[in-house]
Design an enzyme around this catalytic site. Structure first.
Site, PDB file in Angstrom:
ATOM      1  N   TYR A  44      31.520 -74.380  74.403  1.00 56.25           N
ATOM      2  CA  TYR A  44      31.282 -73.516  75.556  1.00 56.25           C
ATOM      3  C   TYR A  44      29.844 -73.027  75.510  1.00 56.25           C
ATOM      4  O   TYR A  44      28.919 -73.814  75.384  1.00 56.25           O
ATOM      5  CB  TYR A  44      32.332 -72.393  75.586  1.00 56.25           C
ATOM      6  CG  TYR A  44      32.385 -71.712  76.930  1.00 56.25           C
ATOM      7  CD1 TYR A  44      32.611 -72.454  78.089  1.00 56.25           C
ATOM      8  CD2 TYR A  44      32.205 -70.350  77.045  1.00 56.25           C
ATOM      9  CE1 TYR A  44      32.643 -71.838  79.333  1.00 56.25           C
ATOM     10  CE2 TYR A  44      32.243 -69.723  78.279  1.00 56.25           C
ATOM     11  CZ  TYR A  44      32.453 -70.468  79.422  1.00 56.25           C
ATOM     12  OH  TYR A  44      32.487 -69.864  80.637  1.00 56.25           O
ATOM     13  N   LYS A  99      55.967 -88.027  85.373  1.00 51.75           N
ATOM     14  CA  LYS A  99      55.018 -89.083  85.719  1.00 51.75           C
ATOM     15  C   LYS A  99      53.784 -88.988  84.829  1.00 51.75           C
ATOM     16  O   LYS A  99      53.258 -90.003  84.352  1.00 51.75           O
ATOM     17  CB  LYS A  99      54.619 -88.931  87.190  1.00 51.75           C
ATOM     18  CG  LYS A  99      53.897 -90.145  87.761  1.00 51.75           C
ATOM     19  CD  LYS A  99      54.891 -91.192  88.190  1.00 51.75           C
ATOM     20  CE  LYS A  99      54.220 -92.313  88.962  1.00 51.75           C
ATOM     21  NZ  LYS A  99      55.190 -93.207  89.585  1.00 51.75           N
ATOM     22  N   GLY A 201      60.766 -97.841 105.347  1.00 52.22           N
ATOM     23  CA  GLY A 201      60.061 -96.692 104.788  1.00 52.22           C
ATOM     24  C   GLY A 201      58.794 -97.114 104.077  1.00 52.22           C
ATOM     25  O   GLY A 201      58.316 -98.254 104.213  1.00 52.22           O
TER      26      GLY A 201
END
Length: 755
Positions: A44, A99, A201
């Site tokens: 950082y 997923k 679809g």
């Protein structure tokens, strides 16, 4: 059209899986050390300012100094969750986390799930396009049609990173791969086949568009929806996406359209395809019945109507599963690695062709071993590769990357494709693929497994999961109340479980005679043996295994490992010429380390150490690894000198003098030198050409301590202890094993992966 399987489990088990430990399925882990103040200063402020300025000067540096190049966002609004419908953005989060896990598991792609609480397509688009600086790619998921078409197309136009709606294109790519091979087997050409698509679809339209891009003629495709054939001039229930595939035909029903058709692509509803419709199709019909979770026609029904049919479904319990996990992880892997600006038709076709080609290749040894030596070969029941084939990681991303370069969408072309393929192989751990294949193999050839401690709730949950997963037939060893305990656990049909009780087993006297014949010259009286068989579950179960009542046995929860092994050894023998010993297997994302002996021999001799090394090397090979053995010590080749080093040195010499040793080995050496190539370079004479993956421990104390420390403190998964060297398949779990641990050991035993 699936990414999972049809494994059964209870709602309670599914909730417990998601809630246990850290809730959910993903977490963020730092990829750099964060232990000291200096580490934090580099990570950082002030150190982070350096890459900030570099990226501001050259935006492509973001791929070099941040995670962007290996980071995909999985995004949904929850309007079409799996087969559950519109349940909202928040309800879709478990699916999107899942997923993300699949991305990591199969292709080492980092992924973050984002759920957007809007059903307004423009708001959705506006939110996603602003994320481009953060991610290397966007995977859209579970978005209802027609918004999914609008969202994907608009985002592809506005964003300079890959945007991919997997429900459409993932299904299309796997379907196309299977169609290529089905045509190959039946002597057809894509440009000649006549196709009927049932469903209009997202997935159906994507399949239709892709096969047309691959050569199927527009006038050879008829699409149907709930109202019948989508024909030119129809006005009812039409939109621009359906109109693009309207056919010039007199057919008005699915039955009419299928007469003489070569191919049925079903992405509609269970039962939509009737056997009489199949009978009217052309010779050797090709049927992709991909309705989820139940297909338009079951394969047995289709085969009864047309034995010459080639059939694929979205289910894992039938051959030829159209499983999206074969596609999206590897497609994004290839796209990210060349910094592709999009995923175009050329890349999709390359992925389909790569998958089709892979199915035609000989199955590798590690996959064959995981299937018990009965791996599938290319044919009507194997036109699509198995989801856990480790070659997918190498072949599909390379094909996608090459197509991206050839089609001009790659911003960072790969110069050394052979080297790239090697790097792909190194990204994943073959053990994870082999273990996954072991589960699939167990389902393909179910075996009978004895669960010796049938009164324990953990054992009962494992037995239920083992049976409901289709991995085999659990045989519970216990007393009269086992069925009652199953009922208390919520099992609806407890009486369907086999329970063997020594008190009423008709052949118990024969088991006692068998055991007395083994032990009569070891000081045992017949009545003592009878008491052991009648009162000790391990003895009783081991006797059942010995006489062929089952194929494998699991125990371990109620006694120490040593006690369990002593009891089993009274009944069962080691394999001839070997010794039993235990292995703990440390499994990470890209590595596996085998530690032995962690359970049996307190101070192994040189001969025993050498045998442990040889047997463990065989296990490693069956799990897809080239063995590199390190004989561990506190000393590196005599520095510092010690008192107990000769056994280790002699073990190395024994291997030196054997002609059948075909793996790398070295010792004595410390653990850090064995695992760290930089430290190995200090010893240029070392025969190890990389980090050791087999650690032969000098004694039981150090081995067991190390294994338990890794279990409590390590970040990787630890499997074991795994018992090696017994003639029959027996596994002894630790006393703290979970139901999941027991199922894994049962699958390994039933599938003979470790023996």
């Amino acid at each position: 059209m699936s990414e999972g399987s049809n494994v059964k489990f209870s709602e309670a088990e599914a909730l417990e899986f998601h809630a246990s430990g850290r809730p959910g399925k993903i977490e963020i882990i730092a990829s750099k050390p964060m232990a000291t103040q200096r580490d934090l200063s580099l990570a950082y402020s002030p150190g982070v300012a350096v890459p900030v300025r570099a990226i501001a000067a050259n935006p492509s540096c973001a791929y070099d100094y941040t995670a962007k190049g290996n980071l995909v966002a999985v995004i949904s609004n929850g309007t079409a969750i799996l087969g559950l419908g519109n349940l909202g953005a928040l309800a879709s989060k478990p699916v999107m986390e899942g997923k993300a896990v699949l991305f990591k598991r199969f292709a080492d792609v980092d992924s973050i799930d984002l759920e957007l609480a809007t059903e307004d397509a423009e708001r959705f688009i506006s939110a996603v396009e602003l994320l481009e600086p953060s991610f290397g790619g966007i995977n859209l998921e579970d978005i209802a049609a027609p918004d999914c078409f609008i969202i994907e197309q608009t985002l592809r136009e506005r964003m300079n990173i890959p945007v991919f709606h997997d429900d459409q294109h993932g299904t299309a790519i796997i379907t196309a791969a299977g169609l290529i091979n089905a045509c190959y087997l039946t002597g057809r050409r894509l440009e000649d086949i006549r196709v009927v698509v049932n469903g209009a679809g997202a997935a159906a339209i994507a399949c239709t568009e892709l096969i047309k891009a691959m050569g199927v003629r527009h006038d050879h495709v008829v699409m149907c929806d709930r109202r019948g054939v989508i024909y030119r001039g129809r006005e009812d229930g039409m939109d621009q996406w359906k109109s693009a595939h309207a056919a010039d035909t007199d057919a008005r029903t699915l039955t009419d359209a299928l007469k003489g058709a070569d191919v049925f692509l079903g992405l509609s509803a269970a039962g939509a395809l009737k056997p009489e419709m199949v009978e009217d199709m052309a010779k050797s019909p090709i049927i992709f019945a991909m309705a989820n979770p139940d297909p338009e026609i079951s394969p047995p029904e289709a085969k009864a109507a047309r034995p010459d049919a080639i059939i694929a479904t979205g289910r894992s319990d039938y051959p030829n599963q159209v499983n999206n996990v074969l596609g999206f992880p590897f497609i994004f892997r290839g796209a990210l690695d060349v910094r592709a600006t999009t995923i175009n038709d050329a890349m999709k076709i390359a992925a389909a062709q790569a998958l089709a080609s892979l199915a035609r290749q000989q199955v590798p040894e590690e996959v064959a071993v995981a299937y018990g030596g009965k791996a599938h070969t290319f044919g009507p029941d194997y036109i699509i590769p198995a989801p856990f084939d480790p070659r997918l990681m190498e072949i599909v991303p390379a094909a996608v990357a090459q197509a991206a370069m050839d089609s001009g969408v790659a911003q960072k072309p790969i110069e050394d494709m052979a080297g790239y393929r090697t790097s792909l192989r190194a990204r994943l751990n073959p053990t994870t693929s082999v273990l996954s294949l072991a589960y699939e193999a167990a389902r393909a050839d179910p075996r009978r497994v004895l669960f010796a401690e049938g009164e324990e709730d953990v054992v009962l949950r494992a037995a239920v999961a083992f049976r409901d997963g289709g991995y085999g037939i659990p045989v519970l060893v216990g007393r009269d109340d086992v069925h009652d305990r199953l009922r208390q656990l919520g099992v609806e049909d407890p009486e369907s479980f086999e329970v063997y009780n020594s008190r009423n087993y008709p052949g118990v006297s024969d088991l006692a005679d068998y055991l007395y014949a083994r032990l009569q010259r070891r000081g045992y009286l017949h009545r003592e043996v009878e008491r052991m068989v009648n009162q000790d579950r391990n003895i009783f179960a081991a006797c059942l295994l010995a006489v062929g009542e089952a194929d494998a046995m699991i125990t371990g929860l109620t006694r120490t490992y040593a006690q369990n092994l002593r009891q089993i050894r009274r009944v069962l023998d080691p394999k001839e010429g070997t010794m039993p010993f235990g292995i703990h297997i440390l499994v990470g994302q890209s590595h596996t380390v085998f530690m032995a002996d962690t359970t049996v021999t307190e101070r192994p001799s040189a001969e025993q150490l050498a045998e442990i090394a040889i047997q463990t090397a065989q296990v490693a090979r069956r799990m897809g690894h080239e063995p590199r053995v390190a004989f561990l010590s506190y000393s590196n080749f005599g520095n510092p000198e010690g008192t107990f080093l000769e056994r280790i040195r002699d073990a190395v010499k024994l291997l030196d003098n054997r002609d059948d040793v075909d793996f790398e080995y070295e010792g004595e050496m410390a653990a850090d030198v064995a695992l760290n190539p930089a430290l190995q370079s200090v010893y240029p004479f070392s025969r190890l050409k990389g980090p050791a993956n087999i650690l032969v421990m000098p004694g039981l104390q150090t081995a067991n301590i190390a294994a338990k420390l890794l279990k409590e403190l390590g970040g990787d998964a630890l499997i074991g202890p795994v018992l090696v060297g017994m003639k029959q398949q027996v596994q002894i779990a630790s006393m703290t094993a979970s139901a999941s641990d027991l199922v894994t050991l049962a699958v390994l035993a039933a599938g003979r992966i470790v023996r």
